[in-house]
Design an enzyme around this catalytic site. Sequence first.
Site, PDB file in Angstrom:
ATOM      1  N   SER A 103      19.215   5.774  26.774  1.00 18.46           N
ATOM      2  CA  SER A 103      17.843   5.438  27.147  1.00 18.46           C
ATOM      3  C   SER A 103      16.941   6.497  26.539  1.00 18.46           C
ATOM      4  CB  SER A 103      17.655   5.455  28.666  1.00 18.46           C
ATOM      5  OG  SER A 103      18.517   4.541  29.284  1.00 18.46           O
ATOM      6  N   CYS A 104      15.707   6.117  26.267  1.00 16.94           N
ATOM      7  CA  CYS A 104      14.720   7.078  25.769  1.00 16.94           C
ATOM      8  C   CYS A 104      13.430   6.847  26.542  1.00 16.94           C
ATOM      9  CB  CYS A 104      14.501   6.890  24.276  1.00 16.94           C
ATOM     10  SG  CYS A 104      13.400   8.141  23.565  1.00 16.94           S
ATOM     11  N   ILE A 105      12.881   7.921  27.077  1.00 16.99           N
ATOM     12  CA  ILE A 105      11.722   7.842  27.955  1.00 16.99           C
ATOM     13  C   ILE A 105      10.661   8.823  27.472  1.00 16.99           C
ATOM     14  CG2 ILE A 105      10.933   8.193  30.337  1.00 16.99           C
ATOM     15  CD1 ILE A 105      14.005   7.809  31.062  1.00 16.99           C
TER      16      ILE A 105
END
Length: 124
Positions: A103-105
């Site tokens: 995931s990338c936030i």
Amino acid sequence: MSKQVIHTTQAPAALGPYSQAICCGNLVFCSGQVGLNSAGVLAQGLTAQTEQCLNNMQAVLQEAGSSMEKVVKCTIFLTDMNDFAAVNEIYGQFFPSPYPARSCIQVCALPKGGLVEIEAIAEI
């Protein structure tokens, strides 16, 4: 199930009340790594910080008896989502295929003014 605290001097010490990693069962949970070296100095620029994050993670995983090849999940935190492609390029150099889930936030800020932070879960 018992927990084992992981600590290595090859990565920066925890900046607060947390561990570099915890082993539980056959998994190791790595705390987020920012681009600090083991002396606590922040690398300059996105590329250097990303490389330092991943080098730190590699050191913590090695101390836990694991490796980058055994990572099953990563989360990347960026202060600017426009940096995604540049971080992705470096990230791909540290992980072999099949790549971990990820995931990338985007976040508003990271510790010590960092531009990127990466955490991971790996098998031991």
